[in-house]
Design a protein around this motif. Sequence first.
Motif, PDB file in Angstrom:
ATOM      1  N   ARG A 134     -21.544  98.018  10.983  1.00  0.00           N
ATOM      2  CA  ARG A 134     -20.276  97.825  11.675  1.00  0.00           C
ATOM      3  C   ARG A 134     -19.273  98.930  11.381  1.00  0.00           C
ATOM      4  N   ASN A 177     -18.925  93.738  17.754  1.00  0.00           N
ATOM      5  CA  ASN A 177     -19.899  93.194  16.804  1.00  0.00           C
ATOM      6  C   ASN A 177     -21.280  93.068  17.421  1.00  0.00           C
ATOM      7  N   PHE A 198     -17.353 102.466  11.240  1.00  0.00           N
ATOM      8  CA  PHE A 198     -16.996 103.332  12.361  1.00  0.00           C
ATOM      9  C   PHE A 198     -17.586 104.719  12.133  1.00  0.00           C
ATOM     10  N   THR A 254     -18.276  93.384   8.156  1.00  0.00           N
ATOM     11  CA  THR A 254     -17.325  93.680   9.216  1.00  0.00           C
ATOM     12  C   THR A 254     -15.867  93.699   8.753  1.00  0.00           C
ATOM     13  N   THR A 275     -13.945  97.427   8.788  1.00  0.00           N
ATOM     14  CA  THR A 275     -13.236  97.721  10.037  1.00  0.00           C
ATOM     15  C   THR A 275     -11.859  97.058   9.969  1.00  0.00           C
ATOM     16  N   GLY A 276     -11.131  97.094  11.075  1.00  0.00           N
ATOM     17  CA  GLY A 276      -9.857  96.386  11.142  1.00  0.00           C
ATOM     18  C   GLY A 276      -8.661  97.311  11.121  1.00  0.00           C
ATOM     19  N   SER A 277      -7.503  96.711  10.899  1.00  0.00           N
ATOM     20  CA  SER A 277      -6.251  97.470  10.923  1.00  0.00           C
ATOM     21  C   SER A 277      -6.219  98.465   9.774  1.00  0.00           C
ATOM     22  N   PRO A 278      -5.723  99.653  10.049  1.00  0.00           N
ATOM     23  CA  PRO A 278      -5.789 100.732   9.055  1.00  0.00           C
ATOM     24  C   PRO A 278      -4.619 100.726   8.093  1.00  0.00           C
ATOM     25  N   THR A 293      -8.951 102.591  15.522  1.00  0.00           N
ATOM     26  CA  THR A 293      -9.203 101.628  14.437  1.00  0.00           C
ATOM     27  C   THR A 293      -9.146 100.220  15.024  1.00  0.00           C
ATOM     28  N   GLY A 294      -9.191  99.221  14.175  1.00  0.00           N
ATOM     29  CA  GLY A 294      -9.029  97.842  14.634  1.00  0.00           C
ATOM     30  C   GLY A 294     -10.306  97.051  14.617  1.00  0.00           C
ATOM     31  N   SER A 295     -10.260  95.902  15.288  1.00  0.00           N
ATOM     32  CA  SER A 295     -11.408  94.994  15.299  1.00  0.00           C
ATOM     33  C   SER A 295     -12.573  95.635  16.024  1.00  0.00           C
ATOM     34  N   PRO A 296     -13.771  95.453  15.505  1.00  0.00           N
ATOM     35  CA  PRO A 296     -14.938  96.149  16.039  1.00  0.00           C
ATOM     36  C   PRO A 296     -15.606  95.418  17.198  1.00  0.00           C
TER      37      PRO A 296
END
Lengths: 446, 446
Positions: free
Chosen positions: B171, A326, B173, B317, B321-324, A321-324
């Motif tokens: 963007r 881009n 996942f 984005t 996406t980002g922290s779960p 997971t986390g920042s993609p």
Amino acid sequence: MDNASLQIQPDEYGLLTDLYQLTMAACYVGEGLDQRRASFELFVRRLPEGFGYLIAAGLASALDYLDKFCFTPAQLAALKATGIFAGAPADFWQLLESGKFSGDVWAVPEGTAIFANEPILRVEAPLWQAQIVETYLLNAINYQTLIATRAARLRDVAGPEAKLLEFGTRRAFSPQASLWAARAALAGGLDATSNVLAALKLGRNPVGTMAHALVMAITALEGSEADSFEAFHRYFPGAALLIDTYDTMAAAKMLGQNRPDQLAGIRLDSGDLVTLSQQVRQELPGIPIFASGDLDEREILRLKQAGACIDGYGLGTKLVTGSPVNGVYKLAEIDGIPVMKEASGKLTYPGRKQIFRSEQGDRLGLADEATPAHADGLLMPVMRHGQRVVADDSLGQICARATRSVAQLPATARDVVNPIIPQAEISPALQKLTDCTRRSQLATVN
Amino acid sequence: MDNASLQIQPDEYGLLTDLYQLTMAACYVGEGLDQRRASFELFVRRLPEGFGYLIAAGLASALDYLDKFCFTPAQLAALKATGIFAGAPADFWQLLESGKFSGDVWAVPEGTAIFANEPILRVEAPLWQAQIVETYLLNAINYQTLIATRAARLRDVAGPEAKLLEFGTRRAFSPQASLWAARAALAGGLDATSNVLAALKLGRNPVGTMAHALVMAITALEGSEADSFEAFHRYFPGAALLIDTYDTMAAAKMLGQNRPDQLAGIRLDSGDLVTLSQQVRQELPGIPIFASGDLDEREILRLKQAGACIDGYGLGTKLVTGSPVNGVYKLAEIDGIPVMKEASGKLTYPGRKQIFRSEQGDRLGLADEATPAHADGLLMPVMRHGQRVVADDSLGQICARATRSVAQLPATARDVVNPIIPQAEISPALQKLTDCTRRSQLATVN
């Protein structure tokens, strides 16, 4: 259509796109521009925070998508029924119904290190096709490149001997994300995945240890944590044991006194991993110690520097997971005319490009430039007239390429805390084309 | 099996689990514990950074998975061929082959606000089943809860009149993540998605504007940016136009002088959105202005406070996406015996629990406690003996529930920058059970 679990049927990937790709395609048909030859390039403007390189991945899924690209009559009927396309030309529907991807694709092989502004992939195709495929291509390459890069960084920090296991399925952003993450993690340098479906699809054996639930259930039903370890070993002799359910050191001491045959390892999932791993090593010398719990490459670096005795790592949340990444997909040439976007902070380089890599570094030039001496062009033809021209690389080949790619990077790019990102030099021909294209467009607009 | 795009077939979801769930299940069979009644609860220990609440989502996919849970003979053969289960009891294979999910499920309805340590879902089932389903249930609920929560925060900050559009597919996942994100975003309060497949599966119309590529292609081929706008409007009259490809204010002035009929809006995707939106409003009074480009709830708050003239937002984005959300799934009771995990920093509450919500706040108690006066128990039965007992809520119902849930929260929990997370009070009965369970287990281990 099924609307609860939103599973995707194999023939539904044509509709996996943003609406505007289809409305723009309809406009191109109406204007008679749909068959014009368009070149779009997929690249990253800025690397994610703290990354000194990217490892390209996702090409196999991208090409599989292009192979299968189509629309079924039922899908087109559903699209018409929205009413959105009431003003679209009739030819648009015929085009979609008969439409297959017939273009050429150039791409950097999976496992190759790349940097900002370097095309990972170029599509050269009739404008309508090149437009519609944007969304899926970005989806496929953005995520898998992120995971392969993280895996390469993890391997680089942990060293070649460490066991690196992908445990992210429960935190991945959907089941399919967990499969893509597993493949890209193996491509980037991890050893194995706990995801059973992913492993079987990739021809690998899945891996794993045990969970707290087994210890808790058997302790409650049979009397002690030791009973749970013995029970698990009856069916999986020597399997690695999870020892932090109640009191880590009490469990380690108990195992030290009644050491099971061929114990393959123990796993720590909580607490101060530096101290605990050192103490467990004392109690259980020679037994591999696995650690898990929100680990990433920076934390592994910290653990190693602090003298932790850890032989393997389970990587989950912070891997998947986390920042993609881009990535963007931008028109570079239409009908032989180079074009560029000039939006504030989002300028692109015009024209069909090539990355020329040599020991001196990268040069971003035009695809038609002569390859400089001692350099290689990284973008290779992978599809011509909609047909694959090379077989997919195996996971092993991709992983070996990733390892070589990372080994060839400057140490400053491999730093996982404060990396310096190598910058491609712009070739004189590309610089000239950029200057000309920019001026001419400003003249047009003003 | 297909290994390039890692598409998941509808009958493959049984294998979408971590290996250790299957090895533990084999151990339970060998020990004769597989049919013992186990209760596992799914909850979040800590909310993601900066979140004051969560909006539960993903239940529909979770139940659809439990409905379909099975293993095919071919899958079991592939599993056997790994050699990993050489020591597993023969009964294990029979169990998997005939296995269906036969348990009970209690869950908080989708769209409900919940907080740390509050069970979103409880599975009460034969131990082997409750164990294997962990991975998928977490995968489904973690991600969709994250997205529904972000959507609710976005709606809360942007206000009821703002148009909020989900543009994250490129963007997301994986493709399936993009579908799940679209559904959960609509559930949490967004108006529409650009994802064509998701929208059609959900019975909604997809939305979108246009991309820079159309402006660049038609400008290059037909002469000017104005030509590209006119061309698009021939097939999509009045459609919103993207005006920042070359020079935003030049394009806005041009549209102000030659204003198209029924212009539905313009989109800004770069630059200083505060200043540009104010200037565009001057040139094009009454025309809705949409903004996009790495926006999230905090940035929207900033834009509003700075006086930007923005009527709608494209969210990509930073929505998908980002922290779960780091949900966990923990054994709470086995065969009527309450259990708890005591690992450092990861203590869980034992027993089958209920969330009692009233105007005074939440109380976390035992499922068998009497519901306090003026409170409601949030966990409802949704499956009994493996059969659904309620129909899925519609997206509209879920969204209405999310809106009500957020409206009832204290303002401090709705703050998107420095929220205060409401804490459930622990009922005396649960506190007593926790103390007893803890002591008894320590006695067992020591």
